[in-house]
Design a protein around this motif. Structure first.
Motif, PDB file in Angstrom:
ATOM      1  N   ILE A 118       0.816  -1.224   0.000  1.00 21.07           N
ATOM      2  CA  ILE A 118       0.000   0.000   0.000  1.00 21.07           C
ATOM      3  C   ILE A 118       0.848   1.272   0.000  1.00 21.07           C
ATOM      4  O   ILE A 118       0.531   2.236  -0.699  1.00 21.07           O
ATOM      5  N   SER A 119       1.942   1.276   0.768  1.00 17.48           N
ATOM      6  CA  SER A 119       2.723   2.518   0.846  1.00 17.48           C
ATOM      7  C   SER A 119       3.342   2.857  -0.509  1.00 17.48           C
ATOM      8  O   SER A 119       3.406   4.017  -0.893  1.00 17.48           O
ATOM      9  N   LEU A 122       0.504   4.036  -3.003  1.00 12.07           N
ATOM     10  CA  LEU A 122       0.044   5.404  -2.780  1.00 12.07           C
ATOM     11  C   LEU A 122       0.934   6.431  -3.491  1.00 12.07           C
ATOM     12  O   LEU A 122       0.525   7.567  -3.700  1.00 12.07           O
ATOM     13  N   ARG A 123       2.142   6.027  -3.841  1.00  7.94           N
ATOM     14  CA  ARG A 123       3.071   6.979  -4.467  1.00  7.94           C
ATOM     15  C   ARG A 123       3.249   6.712  -5.962  1.00  7.94           C
ATOM     16  O   ARG A 123       4.233   7.131  -6.556  1.00  7.94           O
ATOM     17  N   ALA A 127      -2.198   5.289  -7.954  1.00  5.50           N
ATOM     18  CA  ALA A 127      -2.630   5.476  -6.559  1.00  5.50           C
ATOM     19  C   ALA A 127      -4.158   5.516  -6.494  1.00  5.50           C
ATOM     20  O   ALA A 127      -4.806   5.967  -7.443  1.00  5.50           O
ATOM     21  N   PRO A 128      -4.734   5.015  -5.386  1.00  2.95           N
ATOM     22  CA  PRO A 128      -6.190   4.936  -5.304  1.00  2.95           C
ATOM     23  C   PRO A 128      -6.878   6.294  -5.440  1.00  2.95           C
ATOM     24  O   PRO A 128      -6.402   7.290  -4.896  1.00  2.95           O
ATOM     25  N   THR A 129      -7.950   6.290  -6.203  1.00  7.92           N
ATOM     26  CA  THR A 129      -8.791   7.483  -6.339  1.00  7.92           C
ATOM     27  C   THR A 129     -10.230   7.016  -6.120  1.00  7.92           C
ATOM     28  O   THR A 129     -10.462   5.814  -5.946  1.00  7.92           O
ATOM     29  N   TYR A 145      -8.983   3.529   0.926  1.00 16.32           N
ATOM     30  CA  TYR A 145      -8.283   4.647   0.264  1.00 16.32           C
ATOM     31  C   TYR A 145      -9.025   4.981  -1.021  1.00 16.32           C
ATOM     32  O   TYR A 145      -9.333   4.069  -1.764  1.00 16.32           O
ATOM     33  N   PRO A 146      -9.274   6.229  -1.352  1.00 14.94           N
ATOM     34  CA  PRO A 146      -9.013   7.425  -0.560  1.00 14.94           C
ATOM     35  C   PRO A 146     -10.046   7.566   0.562  1.00 14.94           C
ATOM     36  O   PRO A 146     -11.129   6.964   0.482  1.00 14.94           O
ATOM     37  N   ASN A 147      -9.744   8.354   1.557  1.00 16.23           N
ATOM     38  CA  ASN A 147     -10.647   8.424   2.717  1.00 16.23           C
ATOM     39  C   ASN A 147     -11.861   9.322   2.497  1.00 16.23           C
ATOM     40  O   ASN A 147     -12.608   9.600   3.417  1.00 16.23           O
TER      41      ASN A 147
ATOM     42  N   HIS B  49      -5.675  -2.640  -9.231  1.00 16.00           N
ATOM     43  CA  HIS B  49      -4.761  -1.526  -9.459  1.00 16.00           C
ATOM     44  C   HIS B  49      -3.604  -1.922 -10.368  1.00 16.00           C
ATOM     45  O   HIS B  49      -3.049  -1.080 -11.061  1.00 16.00           O
TER      46      HIS B  49
END
Lengths: 229, 284
Positions: A118-119, A122-123, A127-129, A145-147, B49
Protein backbone atom coordinates in the motif's frame (compact mmCIF):
# COMPACT_ATOMS: atom_id res chain seq x y z
CA UNK A 1 -32.94 -31.92 10.47
CA UNK A 2 -31.35 -31.57 13.92
CA UNK A 3 -33.87 -33.83 15.67
CA UNK A 4 -33.52 -36.58 13.08
CA UNK A 5 -29.73 -36.46 13.39
CA UNK A 6 -29.96 -36.64 17.19
CA UNK A 7 -32.26 -39.65 16.95
CA UNK A 8 -30.06 -41.41 14.39
CA UNK A 9 -27.04 -40.93 16.64
CA UNK A 10 -28.89 -42.22 19.67
CA UNK A 11 -30.06 -45.23 17.67
CA UNK A 12 -26.53 -46.09 16.59
CA UNK A 13 -24.71 -45.32 19.83
CA UNK A 14 -27.17 -46.12 22.56
CA UNK A 15 -27.13 -49.85 21.99
CA UNK A 16 -27.84 -51.66 25.25
CA UNK A 17 -28.30 -48.25 26.90
CA UNK A 18 -24.55 -47.72 27.11
CA UNK A 19 -24.09 -44.79 24.75
CA UNK A 20 -26.50 -42.13 25.85
CA UNK A 21 -25.68 -38.64 24.58
CA UNK A 22 -27.09 -35.71 26.51
CA UNK A 23 -28.57 -32.77 24.53
CA UNK A 24 -25.76 -30.54 25.89
CA UNK A 25 -23.08 -32.90 24.56
CA UNK A 26 -24.90 -33.18 21.26
CA UNK A 27 -25.20 -29.39 20.91
CA UNK A 28 -21.50 -28.85 21.63
CA UNK A 29 -20.32 -31.33 19.04
CA UNK A 30 -22.97 -30.18 16.55
CA UNK A 31 -21.39 -26.70 16.56
CA UNK A 32 -17.98 -28.19 15.93
CA UNK A 33 -19.15 -30.44 13.11
CA UNK A 34 -21.15 -27.71 11.39
CA UNK A 35 -18.13 -25.36 11.45
CA UNK A 36 -15.85 -28.10 10.18
CA UNK A 37 -18.09 -28.84 7.18
CA UNK A 38 -18.71 -25.14 6.51
CA UNK A 39 -14.99 -24.41 6.55
CA UNK A 40 -14.30 -27.18 4.05
CA UNK A 41 -16.66 -25.62 1.46
CA UNK A 42 -14.10 -22.98 0.52
CA UNK A 43 -11.37 -25.45 -0.23
CA UNK A 44 -13.86 -27.75 -1.94
CA UNK A 45 -14.91 -24.98 -4.29
CA UNK A 46 -11.29 -24.32 -5.18
CA UNK A 47 -10.69 -27.99 -5.86
CA UNK A 48 -13.86 -28.25 -7.93
CA UNK A 49 -12.73 -25.25 -9.97
CA UNK A 50 -9.29 -26.74 -10.49
CA UNK A 51 -11.00 -29.88 -11.68
CA UNK A 52 -13.16 -27.86 -14.06
CA UNK A 53 -10.08 -26.06 -15.36
CA UNK A 54 -8.58 -29.41 -16.25
CA UNK A 55 -11.74 -30.14 -18.24
CA UNK A 56 -13.05 -32.78 -15.81
CA UNK A 57 -16.36 -31.13 -14.93
CA UNK A 58 -19.44 -30.84 -17.03
CA UNK A 59 -22.37 -28.52 -16.85
CA UNK A 60 -25.63 -29.66 -15.28
CA UNK A 61 -26.11 -31.71 -12.11
CA UNK A 62 -22.46 -32.76 -12.03
CA UNK A 63 -21.19 -29.20 -11.77
CA UNK A 64 -19.62 -29.47 -8.32
CA UNK A 65 -18.30 -25.91 -8.10
CA UNK A 66 -21.81 -24.66 -8.82
CA UNK A 67 -23.28 -26.83 -6.04
CA UNK A 68 -20.67 -25.76 -3.53
CA UNK A 69 -21.26 -22.12 -4.41
CA UNK A 70 -24.92 -22.75 -3.66
CA UNK A 71 -23.99 -24.18 -0.26
CA UNK A 72 -21.81 -21.18 0.53
CA UNK A 73 -24.31 -18.77 -1.00
CA UNK A 74 -26.82 -19.63 1.74
CA UNK A 75 -24.63 -17.63 4.09
CA UNK A 76 -24.12 -14.69 1.75
CA UNK A 77 -24.99 -11.28 3.13
CA UNK A 78 -24.88 -7.84 1.63
CA UNK A 79 -24.80 -4.78 3.87
CA UNK A 80 -24.38 -1.04 3.42
CA UNK A 81 -21.84 0.19 5.92
CA UNK A 82 -20.75 3.73 6.69
CA UNK A 83 -17.04 4.53 6.49
CA UNK A 84 -15.75 6.96 9.07
CA UNK A 85 -12.50 8.76 8.20
CA UNK A 86 -11.48 5.93 5.89
CA UNK A 87 -12.18 3.19 8.42
CA UNK A 88 -14.85 0.56 7.94
CA UNK A 89 -15.79 -1.56 10.94
CA UNK A 90 -16.42 -5.12 9.87
CA UNK A 91 -19.73 -6.78 10.83
CA UNK A 92 -19.54 -9.03 13.89
CA UNK A 93 -21.07 -12.00 12.02
CA UNK A 94 -18.50 -11.82 9.24
CA UNK A 95 -16.83 -15.10 8.32
CA UNK A 96 -15.04 -14.08 5.08
CA UNK A 97 -15.31 -11.14 2.72
CA UNK A 98 -16.24 -12.12 -0.80
CA UNK A 99 -13.55 -11.68 -3.41
CA UNK A 100 -14.07 -8.19 -4.91
CA UNK A 101 -17.12 -7.95 -2.67
CA UNK A 102 -16.77 -4.34 -1.58
CA UNK A 103 -18.23 -1.59 -3.73
CA UNK A 104 -18.75 2.11 -3.19
CA UNK A 105 -22.27 3.52 -3.09
CA UNK A 106 -21.94 4.19 -6.83
CA UNK A 107 -21.02 0.56 -7.53
CA UNK A 108 -17.27 1.01 -8.02
CA UNK A 109 -15.32 -2.03 -6.79
CA UNK A 110 -12.94 -1.45 -3.88
CA UNK A 111 -10.07 -3.83 -4.45
CA UNK A 112 -7.76 -5.28 -1.85
CA UNK A 113 -4.20 -3.97 -1.64
CA UNK A 114 -1.84 -6.08 0.39
CA UNK A 115 -0.49 -4.33 3.44
CA UNK A 116 3.05 -4.63 2.14
CA UNK A 117 2.24 -2.84 -1.10
CA UNK A 118 0.00 0.00 0.00
CA UNK A 119 2.72 2.52 0.85
CA UNK A 120 4.31 2.11 -2.60
CA UNK A 121 0.96 2.07 -4.34
CA UNK A 122 0.04 5.40 -2.78
CA UNK A 123 3.07 6.98 -4.47
CA UNK A 124 2.45 5.68 -7.98
CA UNK A 125 0.36 6.96 -10.85
CA UNK A 126 -2.13 4.17 -10.09
CA UNK A 127 -2.63 5.48 -6.56
CA UNK A 128 -6.19 4.94 -5.30
CA UNK A 129 -8.79 7.48 -6.34
CA UNK A 130 -12.57 7.53 -5.97
CA UNK A 131 -12.76 5.71 -9.30
CA UNK A 132 -10.14 3.12 -8.36
CA UNK A 133 -10.33 2.74 -4.57
CA UNK A 134 -8.53 0.09 -2.54
CA UNK A 135 -8.69 -1.25 0.99
CA UNK A 136 -6.21 -2.85 3.34
CA UNK A 137 -6.94 -5.12 6.30
CA UNK A 138 -6.52 -3.35 9.57
CA UNK A 139 -7.58 -5.39 12.64
CA UNK A 140 -11.35 -5.65 12.76
CA UNK A 141 -11.59 -2.70 10.40
CA UNK A 142 -10.72 -2.08 6.79
CA UNK A 143 -8.84 1.02 5.81
CA UNK A 144 -10.30 2.48 2.63
CA UNK A 145 -8.28 4.65 0.26
CA UNK A 146 -9.01 7.43 -0.56
CA UNK A 147 -10.65 8.42 2.72
CA UNK A 148 -13.25 10.56 0.93
CA UNK A 149 -15.37 7.44 0.44
CA UNK A 150 -18.02 7.50 3.13
CA UNK A 151 -20.27 4.58 2.33
CA UNK A 152 -19.69 1.13 0.92
CA UNK A 153 -21.61 -2.03 0.23
CA UNK A 154 -19.99 -5.11 1.70
CA UNK A 155 -20.78 -8.57 0.37
CA UNK A 156 -19.61 -11.26 2.70
CA UNK A 157 -20.18 -14.75 4.02
CA UNK A 158 -21.52 -14.73 7.54
CA UNK A 159 -20.73 -17.23 10.28
CA UNK A 160 -23.26 -20.06 10.53
CA UNK A 161 -25.52 -19.90 13.57
CA UNK A 162 -24.74 -22.48 16.24
CA UNK A 163 -27.17 -25.43 16.05
CA UNK A 164 -29.14 -26.11 19.22
CA UNK A 165 -31.45 -29.03 19.95
CA UNK A 166 -33.92 -27.66 22.50
CA UNK A 167 -36.21 -29.67 24.73
CA UNK A 168 -38.67 -29.70 27.60
CA UNK A 169 -38.62 -32.30 30.38
CA UNK A 170 -41.63 -34.56 30.34
CA UNK A 171 -41.71 -37.47 32.77
CA UNK A 172 -37.98 -37.12 33.42
CA UNK A 173 -37.24 -37.38 29.72
CA UNK A 174 -36.04 -34.72 27.27
CA UNK A 175 -38.74 -34.10 24.69
CA UNK A 176 -37.79 -32.28 21.49
CA UNK A 177 -39.18 -28.72 21.50
CA UNK A 178 -38.44 -26.71 18.34
CA UNK A 179 -40.60 -23.83 19.62
CA UNK A 180 -38.09 -22.81 22.23
CA UNK A 181 -36.68 -19.31 21.54
CA UNK A 182 -33.09 -20.53 21.44
CA UNK A 183 -33.80 -23.40 19.03
CA UNK A 184 -31.54 -23.48 16.00
CA UNK A 185 -31.46 -26.16 13.33
CA UNK A 186 -28.33 -26.99 11.35
CA UNK A 187 -27.86 -24.33 8.70
CA UNK A 188 -26.16 -26.67 6.30
CA UNK A 189 -27.95 -28.13 3.33
CA UNK A 190 -29.94 -31.35 3.76
CA UNK A 191 -27.43 -33.05 1.45
CA UNK A 192 -24.95 -32.85 4.34
CA UNK A 193 -27.11 -35.12 6.51
CA UNK A 194 -24.91 -38.23 6.26
CA UNK A 195 -21.76 -36.15 6.47
CA UNK A 196 -22.95 -34.62 9.76
CA UNK A 197 -24.00 -38.01 11.16
CA UNK A 198 -20.67 -39.65 10.31
CA UNK A 199 -18.57 -36.80 11.67
CA UNK A 200 -20.61 -36.73 14.88
CA UNK A 201 -20.42 -40.48 15.18
CA UNK A 202 -16.68 -40.30 14.91
CA UNK A 203 -16.48 -37.66 17.64
CA UNK A 204 -18.93 -39.45 19.94
CA UNK A 205 -17.02 -42.68 19.36
CA UNK A 206 -13.94 -40.94 20.72
CA UNK A 207 -15.98 -39.52 23.56
CA UNK A 208 -17.35 -42.92 24.52
CA UNK A 209 -14.02 -44.63 23.79
CA UNK A 210 -15.70 -46.88 21.28
CA UNK A 211 -12.87 -47.71 18.88
CA UNK A 212 -15.17 -49.65 16.59
CA UNK A 213 -17.53 -46.70 16.16
CA UNK A 214 -14.64 -44.41 15.28
CA UNK A 215 -13.20 -46.86 12.78
CA UNK A 216 -16.51 -47.48 11.05
CA UNK A 217 -17.36 -43.77 10.94
CA UNK A 218 -13.92 -42.80 9.59
CA UNK A 219 -14.10 -45.58 7.00
CA UNK A 220 -17.50 -44.43 5.79
CA UNK A 221 -16.35 -40.80 5.72
CA UNK A 222 -13.35 -41.70 3.55
CA UNK A 223 -15.57 -43.70 1.24
CA UNK A 224 -17.91 -40.73 0.87
CA UNK A 225 -15.03 -38.36 0.15
CA UNK A 226 -13.62 -40.68 -2.49
CA UNK A 227 -16.98 -40.87 -4.19
CA UNK A 228 -17.43 -37.07 -4.13
CA UNK A 229 -14.07 -36.41 -5.70
CA UNK B 1 -25.04 5.64 -18.41
CA UNK B 2 -23.48 3.94 -21.46
CA UNK B 3 -23.95 6.12 -24.51
CA UNK B 4 -25.69 3.40 -26.53
CA UNK B 5 -28.70 3.55 -24.22
CA UNK B 6 -28.97 7.33 -24.02
CA UNK B 7 -31.95 8.72 -25.92
CA UNK B 8 -30.78 10.64 -29.00
CA UNK B 9 -32.48 13.82 -27.80
CA UNK B 10 -30.32 13.77 -24.65
CA UNK B 11 -27.23 13.08 -26.71
CA UNK B 12 -27.73 16.10 -28.94
CA UNK B 13 -28.59 18.29 -25.97
CA UNK B 14 -25.41 17.43 -24.04
CA UNK B 15 -22.25 18.74 -25.68
CA UNK B 16 -20.02 16.55 -23.54
CA UNK B 17 -21.48 13.43 -25.15
CA UNK B 18 -20.87 14.41 -28.75
CA UNK B 19 -18.72 11.86 -30.56
CA UNK B 20 -18.29 9.76 -27.43
CA UNK B 21 -19.47 6.53 -29.02
CA UNK B 22 -16.19 6.14 -30.90
CA UNK B 23 -14.32 5.87 -27.62
CA UNK B 24 -14.03 3.44 -24.74
CA UNK B 25 -13.13 4.76 -21.30
CA UNK B 26 -10.19 3.67 -19.17
CA UNK B 27 -12.60 2.51 -16.47
CA UNK B 28 -14.49 0.34 -18.95
CA UNK B 29 -11.22 -1.12 -20.18
CA UNK B 30 -10.20 -2.06 -16.63
CA UNK B 31 -13.61 -3.51 -15.74
CA UNK B 32 -13.94 -5.38 -19.03
CA UNK B 33 -10.52 -6.92 -18.61
CA UNK B 34 -11.26 -8.15 -15.09
CA UNK B 35 -14.72 -9.37 -16.07
CA UNK B 36 -13.50 -11.30 -19.10
CA UNK B 37 -10.88 -13.28 -17.14
CA UNK B 38 -11.45 -17.01 -16.74
CA UNK B 39 -10.58 -18.94 -13.58
CA UNK B 40 -7.61 -20.57 -15.27
CA UNK B 41 -6.45 -17.35 -16.88
CA UNK B 42 -2.85 -16.45 -16.01
CA UNK B 43 -4.05 -13.04 -14.90
CA UNK B 44 -7.18 -14.06 -12.99
CA UNK B 45 -5.70 -13.18 -9.60
CA UNK B 46 -4.25 -9.85 -10.60
CA UNK B 47 -5.50 -6.96 -8.52
CA UNK B 48 -7.47 -4.10 -10.02
CA UNK B 49 -4.76 -1.53 -9.46
CA UNK B 50 -2.25 -3.66 -11.36
CA UNK B 51 -4.73 -3.96 -14.22
CA UNK B 52 -5.21 -0.19 -14.04
CA UNK B 53 -1.47 0.43 -14.17
CA UNK B 54 -1.05 -1.64 -17.32
CA UNK B 55 -4.16 -0.12 -18.89
CA UNK B 56 -2.64 3.32 -18.36
CA UNK B 57 0.61 2.20 -19.94
CA UNK B 58 -1.31 0.79 -22.91
CA UNK B 59 -3.07 4.14 -23.34
CA UNK B 60 0.30 5.86 -23.40
CA UNK B 61 1.81 3.50 -25.93
CA UNK B 62 -1.14 3.86 -28.24
CA UNK B 63 -1.62 7.59 -27.80
CA UNK B 64 1.95 8.23 -28.89
CA UNK B 65 1.80 6.64 -32.29
CA UNK B 66 -1.70 5.47 -33.03
CA UNK B 67 -4.46 7.54 -31.50
CA UNK B 68 -3.92 10.59 -33.72
CA UNK B 69 -5.42 12.93 -31.17
CA UNK B 70 -3.63 16.15 -31.89
CA UNK B 71 -4.19 19.06 -29.55
CA UNK B 72 -3.51 22.66 -30.43
CA UNK B 73 -2.99 25.90 -28.55
CA UNK B 74 -2.49 29.43 -29.86
CA UNK B 75 -0.30 31.81 -27.85
CA UNK B 76 1.02 35.29 -28.44
CA UNK B 77 4.78 35.19 -28.31
CA UNK B 78 6.42 36.90 -25.35
CA UNK B 79 9.30 39.39 -25.86
CA UNK B 80 11.64 36.67 -24.54
CA UNK B 81 10.63 34.72 -27.67
CA UNK B 82 9.56 31.71 -25.62
CA UNK B 83 6.36 29.91 -24.87
CA UNK B 84 5.88 27.46 -22.01
CA UNK B 85 4.99 23.91 -22.94
CA UNK B 86 1.40 23.02 -22.00
CA UNK B 87 1.05 20.83 -18.88
CA UNK B 88 -0.08 17.78 -20.87
CA UNK B 89 2.64 18.14 -23.52
CA UNK B 90 4.49 14.99 -24.53
CA UNK B 91 5.75 15.86 -28.01
CA UNK B 92 4.96 18.38 -30.71
CA UNK B 93 3.52 17.66 -34.11
CA UNK B 94 3.91 21.08 -35.77
CA UNK B 95 4.65 24.62 -34.72
CA UNK B 96 3.37 27.49 -36.83
CA UNK B 97 2.51 31.13 -36.59
CA UNK B 98 -0.76 32.60 -37.74
CA UNK B 99 -0.22 34.61 -40.88
CA UNK B 100 -2.03 37.83 -41.80
CA UNK B 101 -4.28 35.71 -44.02
CA UNK B 102 -5.31 33.67 -40.99
CA UNK B 103 -3.58 30.53 -42.27
CA UNK B 104 -0.94 28.61 -40.36
CA UNK B 105 2.64 29.12 -41.49
CA UNK B 106 4.65 26.07 -40.38
CA UNK B 107 8.01 26.88 -38.85
CA UNK B 108 11.20 24.83 -38.86
CA UNK B 109 13.20 23.33 -36.03
CA UNK B 110 16.56 25.02 -35.62
CA UNK B 111 19.03 23.27 -33.40
CA UNK B 112 21.39 26.25 -33.51
CA UNK B 113 19.25 28.36 -31.23
CA UNK B 114 21.16 28.68 -27.99
CA UNK B 115 19.48 26.97 -25.03
CA UNK B 116 22.56 26.82 -22.82
CA UNK B 117 22.38 27.94 -19.20
CA UNK B 118 24.59 30.91 -18.42
CA UNK B 119 26.58 30.18 -15.27
CA UNK B 120 27.89 33.18 -13.37
CA UNK B 121 31.68 33.31 -13.22
CA UNK B 122 34.18 35.33 -11.27
CA UNK B 123 36.84 37.55 -12.85
CA UNK B 124 39.17 34.53 -12.92
CA UNK B 125 36.50 32.39 -14.63
CA UNK B 126 35.60 30.30 -11.55
CA UNK B 127 31.93 29.26 -11.42
CA UNK B 128 30.05 31.05 -8.66
CA UNK B 129 27.99 29.02 -6.22
CA UNK B 130 25.06 29.81 -3.94
CA UNK B 131 25.08 29.12 -0.16
CA UNK B 132 23.46 25.73 -0.94
CA UNK B 133 26.36 24.84 -3.22
CA UNK B 134 24.46 25.19 -6.48
CA UNK B 135 25.94 26.96 -9.50
CA UNK B 136 24.50 30.45 -9.92
CA UNK B 137 22.80 31.17 -13.20
CA UNK B 138 22.31 34.37 -15.11
CA UNK B 139 18.70 35.53 -15.16
CA UNK B 140 18.92 37.15 -18.58
CA UNK B 141 17.08 35.42 -21.41
CA UNK B 142 19.09 33.28 -23.76
CA UNK B 143 20.37 35.12 -26.77
CA UNK B 144 18.79 34.12 -30.02
CA UNK B 145 21.49 33.23 -32.48
CA UNK B 146 21.19 34.59 -35.99
CA UNK B 147 20.68 31.94 -38.65
CA UNK B 148 23.03 31.33 -41.51
CA UNK B 149 22.47 29.36 -44.65
CA UNK B 150 25.91 27.87 -44.39
CA UNK B 151 28.01 27.32 -41.33
CA UNK B 152 31.81 27.22 -40.92
CA UNK B 153 33.26 24.87 -38.39
CA UNK B 154 36.33 25.84 -36.40
CA UNK B 155 38.54 24.05 -38.91
CA UNK B 156 37.06 26.34 -41.56
CA UNK B 157 35.59 23.37 -43.40
CA UNK B 158 32.64 24.40 -45.48
CA UNK B 159 29.64 22.36 -44.25
CA UNK B 160 26.01 22.54 -45.26
CA UNK B 161 23.48 23.49 -42.63
CA UNK B 162 21.57 20.27 -42.32
CA UNK B 163 18.54 21.65 -40.57
CA UNK B 164 15.76 23.03 -42.62
CA UNK B 165 15.60 26.40 -40.91
CA UNK B 166 17.23 28.15 -43.83
CA UNK B 167 14.63 26.86 -46.24
CA UNK B 168 11.68 28.03 -44.21
CA UNK B 169 10.94 31.65 -44.43
CA UNK B 170 8.42 31.25 -41.65
CA UNK B 171 10.99 31.30 -38.85
CA UNK B 172 12.40 28.72 -36.51
CA UNK B 173 12.21 27.30 -33.02
CA UNK B 174 13.86 24.85 -30.68
CA UNK B 175 12.23 22.74 -27.98
CA UNK B 176 14.07 23.23 -24.71
CA UNK B 177 12.75 20.16 -22.89
CA UNK B 178 14.75 20.74 -19.73
CA UNK B 179 13.29 24.19 -19.19
CA UNK B 180 9.86 23.23 -20.51
CA UNK B 181 10.00 26.02 -23.11
CA UNK B 182 9.89 26.48 -26.84
CA UNK B 183 12.38 29.14 -27.92
CA UNK B 184 11.82 30.98 -31.16
CA UNK B 185 13.91 32.95 -33.60
CA UNK B 186 13.25 36.69 -33.78
CA UNK B 187 11.38 36.38 -37.10
CA UNK B 188 8.14 35.67 -35.25
CA UNK B 189 8.47 38.44 -32.66
CA UNK B 190 5.00 39.61 -31.63
CA UNK B 191 3.22 36.95 -33.64
CA UNK B 192 0.65 34.40 -32.49
CA UNK B 193 2.18 30.97 -32.43
CA UNK B 194 0.18 27.76 -32.76
CA UNK B 195 1.55 24.65 -31.13
CA UNK B 196 0.09 21.34 -32.23
CA UNK B 197 1.11 18.53 -29.93
CA UNK B 198 0.24 15.12 -28.60
CA UNK B 199 -0.41 14.06 -25.04
CA UNK B 200 -0.60 10.61 -23.50
CA UNK B 201 -4.35 10.60 -23.06
CA UNK B 202 -4.07 10.38 -19.29
CA UNK B 203 -3.82 13.99 -18.20
CA UNK B 204 -6.59 14.89 -15.75
CA UNK B 205 -5.79 18.55 -15.13
CA UNK B 206 -7.75 21.49 -16.56
CA UNK B 207 -6.44 20.84 -20.08
CA UNK B 208 -7.25 17.14 -19.88
CA UNK B 209 -10.29 15.11 -19.03
CA UNK B 210 -11.87 13.94 -15.81
CA UNK B 211 -10.52 10.60 -14.64
CA UNK B 212 -13.86 8.99 -15.51
CA UNK B 213 -13.63 10.38 -19.06
CA UNK B 214 -10.13 9.18 -19.96
CA UNK B 215 -10.68 7.29 -23.16
CA UNK B 216 -9.22 5.78 -26.27
CA UNK B 217 -10.62 5.07 -29.71
CA UNK B 218 -12.46 1.75 -30.05
CA UNK B 219 -10.12 0.76 -32.88
CA UNK B 220 -7.42 0.52 -30.22
CA UNK B 221 -9.48 -1.46 -27.70
CA UNK B 222 -8.13 -4.86 -28.64
CA UNK B 223 -4.58 -3.55 -28.69
CA UNK B 224 -5.06 -2.21 -25.16
CA UNK B 225 -6.18 -5.63 -23.89
CA UNK B 226 -3.29 -7.33 -25.69
CA UNK B 227 -0.78 -5.01 -24.10
CA UNK B 228 -2.32 -5.52 -20.65
CA UNK B 229 -2.28 -9.29 -20.93
CA UNK B 230 1.28 -9.36 -22.19
CA UNK B 231 2.59 -7.04 -19.52
CA UNK B 232 0.66 -8.76 -16.73
CA UNK B 233 2.19 -12.13 -17.53
CA UNK B 234 5.59 -10.89 -18.68
CA UNK B 235 7.34 -11.14 -15.30
CA UNK B 236 5.45 -14.11 -13.85
CA UNK B 237 7.51 -17.16 -13.08
CA UNK B 238 4.83 -19.76 -13.65
CA UNK B 239 3.90 -18.63 -17.15
CA UNK B 240 5.57 -20.63 -19.92
CA UNK B 241 7.93 -18.67 -22.16
CA UNK B 242 5.96 -19.52 -25.29
CA UNK B 243 2.78 -18.07 -23.76
CA UNK B 244 4.69 -14.86 -23.12
CA UNK B 245 6.04 -14.86 -26.65
CA UNK B 246 2.60 -15.37 -28.15
CA UNK B 247 1.22 -12.55 -25.99
CA UNK B 248 3.98 -10.24 -27.19
CA UNK B 249 3.31 -11.10 -30.82
CA UNK B 250 -0.40 -10.61 -30.26
CA UNK B 251 0.28 -7.10 -28.96
CA UNK B 252 2.33 -6.11 -31.98
CA UNK B 253 -0.25 -7.58 -34.30
CA UNK B 254 -3.21 -5.89 -32.63
CA UNK B 255 -1.33 -2.59 -32.59
CA UNK B 256 -0.68 -2.97 -36.32
CA UNK B 257 -4.36 -3.62 -36.97
CA UNK B 258 -5.35 -0.64 -34.83
CA UNK B 259 -2.91 1.60 -36.68
CA UNK B 260 -4.20 0.41 -40.01
CA UNK B 261 -7.78 1.04 -38.98
CA UNK B 262 -6.96 4.51 -37.74
CA UNK B 263 -5.18 5.39 -40.98
CA UNK B 264 -8.08 4.49 -43.20
CA UNK B 265 -7.57 5.66 -46.77
CA UNK B 266 -10.86 6.63 -48.28
CA UNK B 267 -11.45 6.47 -52.06
CA UNK B 268 -12.16 10.21 -52.21
CA UNK B 269 -8.88 11.03 -50.53
CA UNK B 270 -7.01 8.80 -52.97
CA UNK B 271 -8.70 10.46 -55.93
CA UNK B 272 -7.73 13.84 -54.48
CA UNK B 273 -4.07 12.78 -54.23
CA UNK B 274 -3.97 11.36 -57.75
CA UNK B 275 -5.68 14.43 -59.15
CA UNK B 276 -2.90 16.63 -57.84
CA UNK B 277 -0.10 14.32 -58.90
CA UNK B 278 0.13 15.56 -62.49
CA UNK B 279 0.16 19.21 -61.55
CA UNK B 280 3.42 21.04 -62.23
CA UNK B 281 4.93 22.71 -59.22
CA UNK B 282 6.70 25.88 -60.25
CA UNK B 283 10.32 26.19 -59.28
CA UNK B 284 10.97 22.48 -58.84
Amino acid sequence: MIDTIYKVLLTILNKENQGYISPEEFNLLAINVQNEIFRSYFNDENQAKNKANRGLTNRGYGNQAFHIRQDIGKFAVSADIAVAAGLLTLPSNLYKLEDRGITTSSGIPVDEAERGTISTLLRTESAPTELYPVFENNGNTLKIYPNTIDNVNVRYIRKPLDPKWTYTIVANKEMYNPFNGSFQDFELDYSEFSNIVLRMLSLFGLNLREVEVVQVAEGLKDKMNLKDN
Amino acid sequence: MPINIIPSADYYADETLHGNYQFITLEDVVNNYIMSGQDDDFTSNVSRHQVLFQARRAFRELYYDMAQEIKGIALELSPQLTITLPPDFVNYVRISFVGSDGLLKPMAANDKINIAKDYLQSHDYEILFSAEGCALESQKPSVVEPMYSWQFSEAQVFQPNKNLANKFANGSYIIDRNSGLIRFGSEVFGKTVVLEYISDGLYTGCEGRDEADLRIHKFAEDAVYSWMYWKLIERRRNVPANAKMIARKEWFNSRRIAKKRMSTIRPDELRQIFKGSNRWIKGV
